[in-house]
Design a protein around this motif. Structure first.
Motif, PDB file in Angstrom:
ATOM      1  N   PHE A 266      33.720  55.277  20.029  1.00 32.94           N
ATOM      2  CA  PHE A 266      33.865  54.105  19.143  1.00 32.94           C
ATOM      3  C   PHE A 266      33.750  54.508  17.678  1.00 32.94           C
ATOM      4  CE2 PHE A 266      32.955  51.915  23.142  1.00 32.94           C
ATOM      5  CZ  PHE A 266      33.929  50.921  23.107  1.00 32.94           C
TER       6      PHE A 266
ATOM      7  N   LYS B 191      36.746  54.001  14.830  1.00 26.88           N
ATOM      8  CA  LYS B 191      36.497  53.413  13.506  1.00 26.88           C
ATOM      9  C   LYS B 191      36.975  54.350  12.405  1.00 26.88           C
ATOM     10  CE  LYS B 191      32.806  51.313  10.734  1.00 26.88           C
ATOM     11  NZ  LYS B 191      31.352  51.021  10.661  1.00 26.88           N
TER      12      LYS B 191
ATOM     13  N   SER C   3      40.395  49.044  14.805  1.00 28.59           N
ATOM     14  CA  SER C   3      39.347  48.044  15.065  1.00 28.59           C
ATOM     15  C   SER C   3      39.482  47.507  16.483  1.00 28.59           C
ATOM     16  CB  SER C   3      39.470  46.888  14.078  1.00 28.59           C
ATOM     17  OG  SER C   3      38.583  45.843  14.434  1.00 28.59           O
TER      18      SER C   3
ATOM     19  N   TRP D 270      28.466  49.435  23.625  1.00 31.88           N
ATOM     20  CA  TRP D 270      29.114  49.881  22.385  1.00 31.88           C
ATOM     21  C   TRP D 270      30.342  49.026  22.064  1.00 31.88           C
ATOM     22  CZ3 TRP D 270      25.143  51.981  20.849  1.00 31.88           C
ATOM     23  CH2 TRP D 270      24.444  52.970  21.527  1.00 31.88           C
TER      24      TRP D 270
ATOM     25  N   ALA E  63      30.848  46.601  18.724  1.00 30.62           N
ATOM     26  CA  ALA E  63      31.984  46.798  17.820  1.00 30.62           C
ATOM     27  C   ALA E  63      32.885  45.571  17.735  1.00 30.62           C
ATOM     28  CB  ALA E  63      32.794  48.010  18.273  1.00 30.62           C
TER      29      ALA E  63
END
Length: 730
Positions: free
Chosen positions: A166, A170, A175, A196, A200
């Motif tokens: 993740f 990023k 996204s 996670w 996010a």
């Protein structure tokens, strides 16, 4: 499996003749010469009692129907376990706990919405070769502790869904907010994939087994071969609370709701359950998503899987997927079944072996190959006891419930008997799925490593002229199984097979990481359709071990370790391994911290370990002298001091990522779940790239090492020459 074992005591060693193969084994650790001769005779007798037929009969009885925790079928398995141990002459106690659990899979739907409407398969196929695949009690694939929701969104592929994956998304400007994450199994505990993703901003998670990891790229697929075919689904828990056990009673036993002393339970809304829907898919369904992804960015190196498409990071706005999960939670009763063979001399010193009995479907390999082996062992030990050969210490064999939804039963029992276990427990040995193939592997706390090595040196590997140890050693170069692998590398010694670190994922967690009982996990491994409906007797009979000889072999290894712990004059811990392993793990922690704080030095703690080594070596010499002289005075006092060694690492503050994990020595990795963290206080600080807490942590670690060192010094003095030799028993 019959074998002959001849023995002679010849000074420092004895010779074993096993089916024509002579093996030189070291003196049994922890025994006086007289007691050693008795022990070798006992082990020889024990090794005549195993039977492939008995192991197979237990496995068939345990694994003939699906038995998920909370079902009547699982209660029938409970009753069979209890009845078998009672018939073998063991006292059986059943401990109920009322815990929060999901009410099965609930409702699940996954479908393509754009560019076409197409429901995706969430159930395994029926195969005519495998009669078990048609049982109507089998469930769709599901993840326990999913959030409930009905979302339609675009897709982002997140590799294994690890924290670093993740972070990499990023960094690449991708996204996941408002998207459904598609991640493959592997790399971490599935609950952290959900954690996670939710953090996010994802609205849902789909997890699939990629054929590169365990499918057609590995070999022939089920039912022709042992690898995942296109409909095989890995079920599993998502629970990621900062403690192990019932989510509503952290640190307290979840006694029945109608018990006078039942604990106050948390409100569900106050527990950090995942809120987004999560479900597993087979790769035959995942391919329908992957092949329609139109994002412009291909995945970075290492993210491409085994399906015949270029994997892309984004599905694009022309691909929409619906994910619906409706899963309720409710308080349910679970049952821990504990058999006890009370020790003849030291009833308040407990040797504990365990394995859970609940499964995601049939559980032929996971967990019930371990259950069947332990039931056979209780029968063999029961026969010895009936013949007057009762163990000196108490042996407890524990069958845990509700391990699959979150390692719950063993944690609740451990919390219920925490004070008693702290005083009495000698060792906890975990045998989850312990007869799953033909290659032996093990993980252990430092003090238990020599026990595993010596036991495997005294048992023959079936259909060979090798011992289990020799067979194990021959596979080391090829990456032998260690039962638990993970982020902290095992501390190895030259010439030995790799003995892994204990991480997360099974029932050793509470005894070892919460209470501080020396622990090990051991078993044979092989191909697996892990957590799928095909972990059945057809798979076992065809792929795991068609010979059924590994059950008796593992029973001999496990029984040998159990009997040596139960009968030794002084508990046979490996005292020298504490400083050896600590040095390895301290240097690894220093390296992790120096990655962001280059001037950091862990020298003060290494100096404390150097002092510990002196006392450990002196204590081992004192123990050898004590035993060789045939002394048996002060055994209760000395063995109590030995039992307290591991407790040196139990810190009342616990770890910063979860105070329930009280061991400063070992924990599961709080970012990946299954993996092991050795010296977790230091590794957590390193994971935050922080130095703020290092002074406090160093103080606490130094205290733990000093406490262990002081205990070893006291032990050495206690094993010194008695004030008046020959004046009678003390």
């Amino acid at each position: 499996m019959k074998q002959t074992t001849l023995f002679t005591i010849t000074g420092r060693a004895f010779a074993l003749l096993i089916s024509g193969t002579t093996v030189l084994a070291q003196t049994l650790s922890g025994f006086t010469p007289t007691r050693q001769a008795t022990q070798i005779k006992l082990e020889s007798d024990f090794k005549t009692k195993q039977s492939s037929a008995a192991f197979k009969a237990h496995l068939e009885k345990l694994s003939s129907v699906p038995h998920i925790t909370g079902t009547k079928e699982n209660e029938q398995v409970r009753d069979y376990i209890a009845e078998t141990m009672r018939k073998a002459g063991w006292q059986v106690d059943i401990y109920p706990h009322d815990v929060l659990l999901p009410k099965g899979p609930g409702e699940i739907a996954v479908e393509l919405v754009e560019p076409i409407r197409q429901p995706l398969n969430i159930r395994e196929y029926l195969f005519k070769e495998d009669k078990y695949s048609t049982d109507p009690r089998l469930t769709p694939g599901y993840n326990a502790w999913s959030g409930s929701g009905d979302v339609t969104a675009e897709i982002v592929y997140a590799n294994y869904g690890r924290k670093e994956d993740f972070e990499q998304l990023k960094a690449m400007g991708i996204s996941v907010a408002g998207k459904i994450v598609l991640a493959r199994y592997g790399g971490n505990f599935r609950g952290y994939k959900a954690q996670w993703a939710q953090a996010a901003g994802a609205v849902g998670v789909i997890i699939f087994t990629d054929p590169a990891d365990s499918g057609y790229m590995r070999g022939l697929t089920f039912p022709e071969g042992p690898y995942y075919s296109e409909s095989v689904i890995q079920r599993g828990s998502l629970l990621t609370t900062p403690y192990t056990g019932d989510p509503l009673t952290p640190g307290e036993p979840s006694l029945p709701m109608d018990a006078k002393n039942t604990p106050k339970r948390l409100d569900q809304k106050d527990v950090a359950f995942h809120k987004i829907p999560v479900t597993p898919l087979p790769y035959g369904s995942a391919t329908e998503i992957l092949k329609r992804m139109t994002g412009t960015q291909p995945v970075p190196a290492g993210w491409q899987g085994g399906l015949p498409y270029t994997y892309r990071l984004e599905g694009g706005n022309s691909l929409k997927v619906r994910l619906m999960v409706k899963q309720e939670k409710t308080i349910q009763r679970i049952y821990q079944v504990v058999g006890t063979l009370t020790g003849a001399e030291f009833p308040d010193e407990w040797i504990i072996a365990g394995c859970h009995y609940d499964a995601w479907s049939y559980g032929a390999t996971d967990p019930n190959s371990g259950t069947a082996m332990l039931l056979s062992m209780t029968e063999s030990l029961g026969k010895l006891a009936k013949a007057g050969q009762r163990p000196r210490r108490t042996i407890k064999v524990c069958h845990w419930d509700a391990e699959e939804p979150g390692v719950i039963g063993s944690a609740e029992w451990s919390e219920q008997f925490r004070d008693e276990l702290t005083q009495k427990a000698v060792a906890y040995m975990n045998y989850d799925a312990a007869v799953s193939g033909r290659r032996f592997g093990a993980s252990a706390s430092p003090s238990m490593k020599k026990l595993i090595i010596e036991a495997t040196q005294s048992v023959q590997y079936p259909d060979s002229n090798k011992t289990v140890y020799q067979h194990w050693l021959s596979h080391t170069a090829a990456g032998n199984p260690t039962r638990v692998t993970g982020s902290s590398a095992p501390a190895t010694l030259a010439g030995e097979p790799t003995i892994g670190n204990l991480g997360g994922g099974s029932d050793h967690i509470a005894p070892y990481m919460h209470i501080g009982i020396p622990a090990l996990s051991a078993g044979t491994e092989g191909p697996t359709l892990y957590h799928s409906q095909y972990d059945d007797l057809y798979f076992y009979d065809k792929f795991a071990d068609p010979t059924y000889k590994m059950g008796p072999m593992m029973e001999q290894v496990v029984g040998t370790m159990t009997l040596r712990l139960a009968n030794a004059d002084l508990v046979p811990y490996d005292l020298a391994r504490y400083p050896a392993d600590l040095e390895v793990h301290l240097k690894a922690a220093e390296k992790a911290i120096q990655a962001y704080a280059p001037t950091y030095s862990i020298a003060p703690l290494l100096n404390a370990v150097a002092e510990l080594k002196k006392n450990a070596d002196a204590c081992e010499i004192a123990r050898q002298t004590y035993l060789k002289s045939g002394r048996t005075d002060k055994l209760i006092e000395l063995n109590k001091e030995l039992r307290m060694l591991e407790r040196s690492f139990i810190d009342p503050k616990g770890n910063a990522f979860g105070g329930w994990y009280r061991s400063l020595y070992a924990s599961s990795d709080p970012y990946s779940g299954y993996a092991s963290w050795m010296l977790p206080g230091l590794l957590y600080e390193a994971s935050l790239k922080s130095t703020a807490n290092l002074p406090d942590l160093e103080t606490r670690y130094k205290k733990a090492i000093q406490t262990l060192s002081d205990k070893l010094l006291v032990l050495s003095q206690g094993m010194g020459a008695p004030a008046s030799i020959g004046s009678g028993k003390e």
